[in-house]
Scaffold this active site. Structure first.
Site, PDB file in Angstrom:
ATOM      1  N   LYS A   1       0.821  -1.211   0.000  1.00  0.00           N
ATOM      2  CA  LYS A   1       0.000   0.000   0.000  1.00  0.00           C
ATOM      3  C   LYS A   1       0.854   1.260   0.000  1.00  0.00           C
ATOM      4  O   LYS A   1       2.042   1.238   0.296  1.00  0.00           O
ATOM      5  CB  LYS A   1      -0.964  -0.015   1.192  1.00  0.00           C
ATOM      6  CG  LYS A   1      -2.111  -1.007   1.001  1.00  0.00           C
ATOM      7  CD  LYS A   1      -3.155  -0.905   2.098  1.00  0.00           C
ATOM      8  CE  LYS A   1      -4.352  -1.795   1.773  1.00  0.00           C
ATOM      9  NZ  LYS A   1      -5.388  -1.746   2.839  1.00  0.00           N
TER      10      LYS A   1
ATOM     11  N   ARG B   1      -3.429 -10.177   5.146  1.00  0.00           N
ATOM     12  CA  ARG B   1      -3.968 -10.236   3.781  1.00  0.00           C
ATOM     13  C   ARG B   1      -2.895  -9.680   2.846  1.00  0.00           C
ATOM     14  O   ARG B   1      -2.509  -8.517   2.974  1.00  0.00           O
ATOM     15  CB  ARG B   1      -5.250  -9.418   3.698  1.00  0.00           C
ATOM     16  CG  ARG B   1      -5.925  -9.392   2.340  1.00  0.00           C
ATOM     17  CD  ARG B   1      -7.196  -8.540   2.408  1.00  0.00           C
ATOM     18  NE  ARG B   1      -7.880  -8.474   1.114  1.00  0.00           N
ATOM     19  CZ  ARG B   1      -7.606  -7.594   0.149  1.00  0.00           C
ATOM     20  NH1 ARG B   1      -6.650  -6.680   0.352  1.00  0.00           N
ATOM     21  NH2 ARG B   1      -8.276  -7.602  -0.986  1.00  0.00           N
TER      22      ARG B   1
END
Length: 274
Positions: free
Chosen positions: A221, A255
Site C-alpha cells: 500500500k 492479507r
C-alpha cells in the site's frame, strides 16, 4: 480463536495468511493481471502451495477514486471465478471482498466461505442480514465514506478511540442478529492519512480489547511506498516489515499479495512463541 468456514473450524491461535486475487482491470497493484482461466488457476494454485489458508477475491477496486461498477457486473465478474477455483481446488476457503449484499449472497451460494466488507455494512444496509442468514464469517473493516470520497474524510480527534467505538457498535449490531464469527480490519489506507495509518499500526494491540481476531491488510500500500519513496512493485520488503509488526501486535490474519513471504513471517514469529 476459532472461526467456522463451511463446517471447518479454523484455529487462529497461529496466525493465517490470506492471499489476494483481484479480478478487476484497475486494482492498484495487480489490476488486469489475472484475466483468463489459466492465469487465475495458476495464481491460486501458487498461493495455496505457498501456504495460504484463505484466498480473497475482489471484483470491484476499492483504491481511492475507483470508478463505479454496477452490482450486476460485479456478480458477473466474481461468480464464475468462484466456480472455477472450486472446480480445480474444491477445498479452498474463499473470501469475497465486497460491500454489496446481493454480491455477498450470490458468492456464498456459489461456494464462498467468508465475506470481507470494506464498509462493515455502511454502504448496504442489507449486508448484516445476509451474513446472519447464511451464518458465514464476516470481516468488518473501518472506513468512512466510500472509495470515491474516503480520502477527504480523514479528520479525527482520536483516531484509534473513534475506531474502537465504531467497531464496538458494529459488533453489538452483529451479535444482536446472531452473527457468530467476526473479524476486525483496521482498514489501513481507507479514510486515513499516511501518518494516521502509522498511528493505527503503532497502537494496533488496542483492538485486541474487543476480543475478536484482527486482520491486517497493508500489502504494497501507499503508506509503504510513499514513505520509502518507491513504488508498489518495490514495496515487498516494506510489506514484510509491517506484516511482522502487525503480527507481534496480535493480528491473526495478514492479507497479502505475496503469500510465501508472509507465511515465512508467521513461521519465524511462531518459532519465537509470539
Amino acid at each position: 480463536m476459532l472461526i467456522n468456514c463451511k463446517g471447518q473450524l479454523i484455529d487462529l491461535s497461529i496466525p493465517k495468511v490470506m492471499g489476494i486475487l483481484n479480478v478487476t482491470p484497475n486494482s492498484f497493484f495487480d489490476g488486469g493481471k489475472y484475466k483468463n482461466e489459466e492465469e487465475i488457476i495458476f495464481q491460486v494454485g501458487k498461493m495455496l502451495a505457498e501456504g495460504a489458508t484463505f484466498i480473497d477475491i475482489g471484483a470491484y477496486s476499492s483504491k481511492p477514486s475507483a470508478e463505479f461498477v454496477t452490482e450486476q457486473e460485479e456478480i458477473e465478474r466474481i461468480v464464475p471465478v468462484i466456480e472455477l477455483i472450486l472446480k480445480h481446488f474444491p477445498e479452498t476457503l474463499l473470501s469475497i471482498d465486497t460491500f454489496r449484499a446481493e454480491v455477498a449472497k450470490a458468492s456464498i451460494e456459489s461456494g464462498a466461505a467468508i465475506i470481507n466488507d470494506i464498509a462493515a455494512g455502511e454502504l448496504d444496509n442489507k449486508m448484516f442480514d445476509v451474513i446472519a442468514d447464511y451464518n458465514v464469517p464476516y470481516i468488518m473493516m473501518h472506513m468512512r465514506g466510500n472509495p470515491q470520497t474516503m480520502q477527504s474524510l480523514t479528520e479525527y480527534d482520536d483516531i484509534v478511540k473513534e475506531m474502537l467505538f465504531y467497531f464496538s457498535e458494529k459488533v453489538k449490531l452483529a451479535r444482536s442478529l446472531g452473527i457468530n464469527d467476526l473479524i476486525l480490519d483496521p482498514g489501513f489506507g481507507f479514510a486515513k492519512t499516511t501518518d494516521q495509518n502509522y498511528e493505527v499500526m503503532q497502537k494496533m494491540e488496542l483492538f485486541n480489547l474487543l476480543e475478536l481476531p484482527v486482520l491486517a491488510g497493508v500489502s504494497r500500500k501507499s503508506m509503504i511506498y510513499k514513505t520509502l519513496n518507491n513504488t508498489a512493485q518495490e514495496a515487498l520488503n516494506g510489506t514484510t516489515v509491517l506484516n511482522t509488526i502487525a503480527l507481534t501486535k496480535g493480528a491473526k490474519i495478514v492479507r497479502v499479495h505475496d503469500v510465501k513471504e508472509a507465511v515465512e513471517c508467521v513461521a519465524l514469529l511462531t518459532k519465537m512463541n509470539f
